[in-house]
Write a protein that holds these residues in place. Structure first.
Motif, mmCIF file in Angstrom:
data_model
loop_
_atom_site.group_PDB
_atom_site.id
_atom_site.type_symbol
_atom_site.label_atom_id
_atom_site.label_comp_id
_atom_site.label_asym_id
_atom_site.label_seq_id
_atom_site.Cartn_x
_atom_site.Cartn_y
_atom_site.Cartn_z
ATOM 1 N N UNK A 129 0.817 -1.208 0.000
ATOM 2 C CA UNK A 129 0.000 0.000 0.000
ATOM 3 C C UNK A 129 0.849 1.254 0.000
ATOM 4 N N UNK A 130 0.222 2.376 0.296
ATOM 5 C CA UNK A 130 0.941 3.638 0.267
ATOM 6 C C UNK A 130 1.824 3.814 1.487
ATOM 7 N N UNK A 131 2.894 4.542 1.346
ATOM 8 C CA UNK A 131 3.775 4.872 2.448
ATOM 9 C C UNK A 131 4.328 6.271 2.188
ATOM 10 N N UNK A 132 4.747 6.939 3.252
ATOM 11 C CA UNK A 132 5.217 8.314 3.100
ATOM 12 C C UNK A 132 6.717 8.348 2.853
ATOM 13 N N UNK A 133 7.166 9.410 2.186
ATOM 14 C CA UNK A 133 8.598 9.610 1.974
ATOM 15 C C UNK A 133 8.856 11.065 1.631
ATOM 16 N N UNK A 134 10.111 11.467 1.779
ATOM 17 C CA UNK A 134 10.604 12.718 1.215
ATOM 18 C C UNK A 134 11.787 12.373 0.324
ATOM 19 N N UNK A 135 11.954 13.137 -0.742
ATOM 20 C CA UNK A 135 13.051 12.903 -1.668
ATOM 21 C C UNK A 135 13.525 14.240 -2.224
ATOM 22 N N UNK A 136 14.796 14.522 -2.021
ATOM 23 C CA UNK A 136 15.443 15.700 -2.608
ATOM 24 C C UNK A 136 16.463 15.195 -3.606
ATOM 25 N N UNK A 137 16.334 15.627 -4.861
ATOM 26 C CA UNK A 137 17.189 15.104 -5.919
ATOM 27 C C UNK A 137 17.549 16.206 -6.905
ATOM 28 N N UNK A 138 18.594 15.949 -7.698
ATOM 29 C CA UNK A 138 18.942 16.807 -8.826
ATOM 30 C C UNK A 138 18.913 15.941 -10.069
ATOM 31 N N UNK A 139 18.177 16.378 -11.077
ATOM 32 C CA UNK A 139 17.946 15.581 -12.275
ATOM 33 C C UNK A 139 18.812 16.056 -13.433
ATOM 34 N N UNK A 140 19.448 15.108 -14.087
ATOM 35 C CA UNK A 140 20.291 15.454 -15.223
ATOM 36 C C UNK A 140 19.469 15.918 -16.423
ATOM 37 N N UNK A 141 18.171 15.602 -16.436
ATOM 38 C CA UNK A 141 17.329 16.000 -17.568
ATOM 39 C C UNK A 141 17.206 17.508 -17.694
ATOM 40 N N UNK A 142 17.322 18.223 -16.545
ATOM 41 C CA UNK A 142 17.213 19.687 -16.607
ATOM 42 C C UNK A 142 18.217 20.399 -15.705
ATOM 43 N N UNK A 143 19.108 19.633 -15.052
ATOM 44 C CA UNK A 143 20.129 20.212 -14.157
ATOM 45 C C UNK A 143 19.490 21.047 -13.046
ATOM 46 N N UNK A 144 18.307 20.629 -12.604
ATOM 47 C CA UNK A 144 17.586 21.375 -11.579
ATOM 48 C C UNK A 144 17.239 20.473 -10.394
ATOM 49 N N UNK A 145 16.955 21.124 -9.283
ATOM 50 C CA UNK A 145 16.633 20.431 -8.045
ATOM 51 C C UNK A 145 15.128 20.167 -7.977
ATOM 52 N N UNK A 146 14.766 18.973 -7.529
ATOM 53 C CA UNK A 146 13.367 18.597 -7.386
ATOM 54 C C UNK A 146 13.139 18.046 -5.982
ATOM 55 N N UNK A 147 12.026 18.447 -5.377
ATOM 56 C CA UNK A 147 11.660 17.919 -4.065
ATOM 57 C C UNK A 147 10.288 17.275 -4.148
ATOM 58 N N UNK A 148 10.150 16.112 -3.481
ATOM 59 C CA UNK A 148 8.875 15.396 -3.455
ATOM 60 C C UNK A 148 8.579 14.973 -2.028
ATOM 61 N N UNK A 149 7.305 15.041 -1.652
ATOM 62 C CA UNK A 149 6.864 14.532 -0.359
ATOM 63 C C UNK A 149 5.549 13.789 -0.561
ATOM 64 N N UNK A 150 5.491 12.564 -0.049
ATOM 65 C CA UNK A 150 4.251 11.797 -0.106
ATOM 66 C C UNK A 150 3.784 11.536 1.322
ATOM 67 N N UNK A 151 2.502 11.718 1.588
ATOM 68 C CA UNK A 151 1.987 11.569 2.958
ATOM 69 C C UNK A 151 1.721 10.112 3.296
#
Length: 273
Positions: A129-151
């Motif tokens: 089932x669903x679970x929570x997480x946080x993820x801070x990453x830098x993507x080579x597709x755009x050389x930019x930082x992305x942050x994600x949070x799932x509850x």
């Protein structure tokens, strides 16, 4: 007028500050200290450690760093005798936190910080089932930082809030100090080299008082799919603040305290060491 030697002079030129912020500091990992065979020793007294997974190498080539092979190397959940003991975790729920890391961007995907609700990377698979997480990453597709949070599970396992920070573009072969702060309510802010680059407003957060919420660097485990930072990734200092929401000036203090514009062995003026 700014006089040489004054605090204003030091801050204006971006020279090294005296020390990192220590209030609420639960993780201080220095790439020249505490390098054990199977784990990285926390320099906070009685602090918990980061395990070295899959033979992740430590290099003393200036500046000292951990070097990832792009296959399965990462720093993650400590476990048991000989492997760093108990894991370094975030509390989840409404608790504030701050995470900071020096890393060298080299045009590959970088998973700077990942923290999942019982879904740490060494797990055979994440919980059902669903679970929570946080993820801070830098993507080579755009050389930019992305942050994600799932509850925690809301009825839709894929619910998540994300933000990509297009105001800042990373340059290849360059060291950066990236920090993520959370106020314990609805603000997640991201900083690069002590400067604010953007925020995500969301009430989503890690689950509180449940499974392991281990802090991990260099990998992620999302919906039974594991991914690792690309080959040649270099990781330097790491800072963890549990119950500590650092301000912009405090993030900048940590940035200044952990590099030296006069010494390429400590990231240097151009951050290309």
């Amino acid at each position: 007028m700014i006089l040489p030697g004054s605090t204003a002079f030091t801050k204006t030129l971006g020279q090294q500050s005296d020390a990192i912020v220590t209030t609420d500091l639960t993780g201080n990992f220095i790439p020249t200290a505490g390098i054990q065979t199977n784990y990285w020793d926390n320099q906070v007294s009685s602090g918990l450690n980061l395990r070295r997974f899959n033979g992740i190498g430590h290099s003393t080539t200036d500046p000292d760093h951990f070097l990832l092979d792009g296959t399965n190397d990462y720093l993650g959940k400590a476990s048991g005798s000989g492997y760093g003991g108990d894991p370094l975790e975030l509390g989840g729920g409404t608790r504030p936190f701050t995470l900071g890391q020096w890393f060298k961007y080299n045009n590959v995907n970088h998973y700077i910080f990942y923290c999942g609700d019982g879904a740490y990377v060494s797990l055979d698979g994440p919980p059902a089932g669903g679970y929570s997480y946080i993820l801070l990453e830098v993507l080579t597709s755009n050389d930019q930082c992305k942050f994600s949070v799932r509850p925690p599970y809301t009825g839709t396992p894929t619910d998540a809030a994300t933000a990509t920070f297009s105001s800042f573009t990373f340059v290849d072969d360059t060291w950066y100090y990236v920090a993520l702060t959370h106020d314990g309510a609805n603000d997640y802010s991201v900083y690069v080299n002590g400067s604010f680059i953007g925020s995500l407003t969301s009430t989503y957060a890690l689950a509180y008082g449940s499974d392991t919420l281990a802090v991990e660097c260099g990998a992620k485990n999302l919906d039974n799919t594991k991914s690792y930072s690309g080959a040649g990734t270099k990781i330097g200092h790491i800072h963890v603040y549990e119950n500590g929401y650092l301000t912009n000036s405090q993030v900048r203090q940590n940035f200044l305290a952990t590099h030296d514009i006069h010494d390429n062995r400590i990231y240097g003026t151009t951050y290309t060491g």
